[in-house]
Design a protein around this motif. Sequence first.
Motif, PDB file in Angstrom:
ATOM      1  N   PRO A   1     -31.601  39.256  38.086  1.00  0.00           N
ATOM      2  CA  PRO A   1     -32.617  38.362  37.506  1.00  0.00           C
ATOM      3  C   PRO A   1     -33.982  38.620  38.139  1.00  0.00           C
ATOM      4  N   THR A   2     -35.020  38.644  37.327  1.00  0.00           N
ATOM      5  CA  THR A   2     -36.375  38.840  37.833  1.00  0.00           C
ATOM      6  C   THR A   2     -36.974  37.494  38.239  1.00  0.00           C
ATOM      7  N   VAL A   3     -37.954  37.541  39.118  1.00  0.00           N
ATOM      8  CA  VAL A   3     -38.549  36.327  39.676  1.00  0.00           C
ATOM      9  C   VAL A   3     -39.864  36.006  38.997  1.00  0.00           C
ATOM     10  N   ARG A   4     -40.765  36.991  38.947  1.00  0.00           N
ATOM     11  CA  ARG A   4     -42.096  36.742  38.409  1.00  0.00           C
ATOM     12  C   ARG A   4     -42.682  38.051  37.901  1.00  0.00           C
ATOM     13  N   ARG A   5     -43.873  37.941  37.337  1.00  0.00           N
ATOM     14  CA  ARG A   5     -44.582  39.115  36.811  1.00  0.00           C
ATOM     15  C   ARG A   5     -44.939  40.083  37.942  1.00  0.00           C
ATOM     16  N   GLY A   6     -44.989  41.367  37.595  1.00  0.00           N
ATOM     17  CA  GLY A   6     -45.432  42.369  38.556  1.00  0.00           C
ATOM     18  C   GLY A   6     -44.518  43.574  38.568  1.00  0.00           C
ATOM     19  N   HIS A   7     -44.488  44.242  39.704  1.00  0.00           N
ATOM     20  CA  HIS A   7     -43.621  45.395  39.916  1.00  0.00           C
ATOM     21  C   HIS A   7     -42.506  44.982  40.875  1.00  0.00           C
ATOM     22  N   ALA A   8     -41.309  44.806  40.359  1.00  0.00           N
ATOM     23  CA  ALA A   8     -40.167  44.412  41.177  1.00  0.00           C
ATOM     24  C   ALA A   8     -39.581  45.650  41.843  1.00  0.00           C
ATOM     25  N   LEU A   9     -39.465  45.603  43.157  1.00  0.00           N
ATOM     26  CA  LEU A   9     -39.014  46.751  43.939  1.00  0.00           C
ATOM     27  C   LEU A   9     -37.582  46.532  44.410  1.00  0.00           C
ATOM     28  N   VAL A  10     -36.729  47.505  44.116  1.00  0.00           N
ATOM     29  CA  VAL A  10     -35.364  47.522  44.641  1.00  0.00           C
ATOM     30  C   VAL A  10     -35.305  48.668  45.642  1.00  0.00           C
ATOM     31  N   GLU A  11     -35.341  48.333  46.920  1.00  0.00           N
ATOM     32  CA  GLU A  11     -35.436  49.361  47.949  1.00  0.00           C
ATOM     33  C   GLU A  11     -34.129  50.120  48.148  1.00  0.00           C
ATOM     34  N   ARG A  12     -32.998  49.426  48.024  1.00  0.00           N
ATOM     35  CA  ARG A  12     -31.729  50.064  48.356  1.00  0.00           C
ATOM     36  C   ARG A  12     -30.676  49.749  47.304  1.00  0.00           C
ATOM     37  N   VAL A  13     -29.995  50.775  46.854  1.00  0.00           N
ATOM     38  CA  VAL A  13     -28.891  50.649  45.913  1.00  0.00           C
ATOM     39  C   VAL A  13     -27.653  51.247  46.574  1.00  0.00           C
ATOM     40  N   GLY A  14     -26.534  50.560  46.482  1.00  0.00           N
ATOM     41  CA  GLY A  14     -25.304  51.041  47.089  1.00  0.00           C
ATOM     42  C   GLY A  14     -24.262  51.444  46.055  1.00  0.00           C
ATOM     43  N   LEU A  15     -23.387  52.350  46.452  1.00  0.00           N
ATOM     44  CA  LEU A  15     -22.210  52.726  45.672  1.00  0.00           C
ATOM     45  C   LEU A  15     -20.988  52.484  46.544  1.00  0.00           C
ATOM     46  N   ARG A  16     -19.921  51.966  45.944  1.00  0.00           N
ATOM     47  CA  ARG A  16     -18.720  51.702  46.718  1.00  0.00           C
ATOM     48  C   ARG A  16     -17.491  51.831  45.841  1.00  0.00           C
ATOM     49  N   THR A  17     -16.347  51.972  46.526  1.00  0.00           N
ATOM     50  CA  THR A  17     -15.060  52.034  45.832  1.00  0.00           C
ATOM     51  C   THR A  17     -13.966  51.570  46.791  1.00  0.00           C
TER      52      THR A  17
ATOM     53  N   ASN B   1     -12.537  50.063  52.110  1.00  0.00           N
ATOM     54  CA  ASN B   1     -13.782  49.990  51.351  1.00  0.00           C
ATOM     55  C   ASN B   1     -14.668  51.157  51.788  1.00  0.00           C
ATOM     56  N   THR B   2     -14.970  52.034  50.854  1.00  0.00           N
ATOM     57  CA  THR B   2     -15.842  53.179  51.123  1.00  0.00           C
ATOM     58  C   THR B   2     -17.155  52.941  50.408  1.00  0.00           C
ATOM     59  N   TRP B   3     -18.260  53.131  51.121  1.00  0.00           N
ATOM     60  CA  TRP B   3     -19.557  52.851  50.506  1.00  0.00           C
ATOM     61  C   TRP B   3     -20.622  53.802  51.035  1.00  0.00           C
ATOM     62  N   THR B   4     -21.719  53.848  50.317  1.00  0.00           N
ATOM     63  CA  THR B   4     -22.903  54.585  50.742  1.00  0.00           C
ATOM     64  C   THR B   4     -24.123  53.834  50.259  1.00  0.00           C
TER      65      THR B   4
ATOM     66  N   THR C   1     -26.853  64.466  46.256  1.00  0.00           N
ATOM     67  CA  THR C   1     -25.420  64.715  46.411  1.00  0.00           C
ATOM     68  C   THR C   1     -24.912  63.933  47.611  1.00  0.00           C
ATOM     69  N   LEU C   2     -23.871  63.160  47.419  1.00  0.00           N
ATOM     70  CA  LEU C   2     -23.322  62.318  48.482  1.00  0.00           C
ATOM     71  C   LEU C   2     -22.428  63.157  49.391  1.00  0.00           C
ATOM     72  N   ARG C   3     -22.936  63.434  50.599  1.00  0.00           N
ATOM     73  CA  ARG C   3     -22.178  64.189  51.594  1.00  0.00           C
ATOM     74  C   ARG C   3     -21.385  63.243  52.494  1.00  0.00           C
ATOM     75  N   SER C   4     -20.433  63.808  53.227  1.00  0.00           N
ATOM     76  CA  SER C   4     -19.534  62.998  54.047  1.00  0.00           C
ATOM     77  C   SER C   4     -20.270  62.233  55.135  1.00  0.00           C
ATOM     78  N   LYS C   5     -21.377  62.794  55.666  1.00  0.00           N
ATOM     79  CA  LYS C   5     -22.053  62.162  56.794  1.00  0.00           C
ATOM     80  C   LYS C   5     -22.766  60.863  56.412  1.00  0.00           C
ATOM     81  N   ARG C   6     -22.960  60.628  55.122  1.00  0.00           N
ATOM     82  CA  ARG C   6     -23.627  59.395  54.699  1.00  0.00           C
ATOM     83  C   ARG C   6     -22.664  58.439  54.002  1.00  0.00           C
ATOM     84  N   ILE C   7     -21.383  58.696  54.089  1.00  0.00           N
ATOM     85  CA  ILE C   7     -20.368  57.838  53.484  1.00  0.00           C
ATOM     86  C   ILE C   7     -19.642  57.090  54.606  1.00  0.00           C
ATOM     87  N   TYR C   8     -19.527  55.777  54.468  1.00  0.00           N
ATOM     88  CA  TYR C   8     -18.927  54.927  55.491  1.00  0.00           C
ATOM     89  C   TYR C   8     -17.636  54.319  54.941  1.00  0.00           C
ATOM     90  N   ILE C   9     -16.704  54.057  55.846  1.00  0.00           N
ATOM     91  CA  ILE C   9     -15.412  53.534  55.414  1.00  0.00           C
ATOM     92  C   ILE C   9     -14.888  52.549  56.449  1.00  0.00           C
TER      93      ILE C   9
END
Length: 336
Positions: free
Chosen positions: A160-176, A184-187, A39-47
């Motif tokens: 786009p993928t680069v090569r064979r293996g396990h591709a890791l996406v460490e961080r995903v952002g949401l914004r509006t 611009n509000t994002w988390t 759940t996205l709380r106010s303390k982790r939302i930046y503007i």
Amino acid sequence: MRWRFPDWRAPFRRLRAAGSSRLSRWVKRRQGDDRLPLTLRSKRIYILPTSVGVTFGIVCLAMLLGSMNYNNSMGFALTFLLVAIGFVAMHRCHQNLSGLRVLAATSEPVFAGDVTEIQVQLENTGQSERLDIEAYVGATSSPANDVPAAGTASVTVRLPTVRRGHALVERVGLRTQFPMSLLNTWTWMHLSTRCIVWPKPATDAPVRPDTPSPTGQQSGQRGDEDLVGLRDYQEGDSPKLIAWKTLARSDQLKSRRMAGGGSATTWVDFNFAPPGDLEYRLSVLARWIIDAEKANENFGLRLPDQEISPNQGRVHRDRCLDALAAMGSDVEYRLA
């Protein structure tokens, strides 16, 4: 030699990159790793204001100074009205993300060089619609989507993928930037989403050789097959093995147990792959696996570190391709 004027924007780009890196590390220390559902709380939302918002603020300040200089009451009224609109937009933009729930962040396996899709599923537990929500990974963002009141929606980032293996996406952002694109509000969410990237099937793969089966029979040999009983259906069983009459009588999904050589046993063996580097040999194995599944063959996989028993179907094919993707020690890399 032709003289070129130095790029005066380069230092600013380096400063911005360094600042973004430090900000990312600070946010990671502050929030830590996240677990879903979240759940996205106010303390982790930046503007912060956008370029349009900065221009809007400068115009409001200029109008305020002009109204003070000329003691213009209509100018004061218009200035305060615009400032009030800006504060309302700030509150609405922040509330557009606050309280939103992130249910899942998933990806489907793809072949090396193809585009993988990181799908973020969102849930809105409030009674107001959340508009123009984007997901982004690095500089790549998804199309904006709306999350209905008391409903769910998903946003998808294509990478786009680069090569064979396990591709890791460490961080995903949401914004509006709704409404008015003044702010611009994002988390950020540190989810460590992994995508399995299979070896790209070789286009010049040779014909698969016949390999000995455990019983000494050559792959491709067929004989008579006898029904020896029924067993519970297992995911990946061929539709040809399903006992449809039993299903019609008792609503129980069963598979037939067969004995004999009626189904060809094909072994996709790493040792029989043509010479070359590891990636090329795995690409050839991937092509053999795909061709065997399309031909509805009963096939297994032999690798230096493991063996997968013969079976049929799409699930079995994916399991074999997963084994190819995981082969080796350096198979995990950051996608973004």
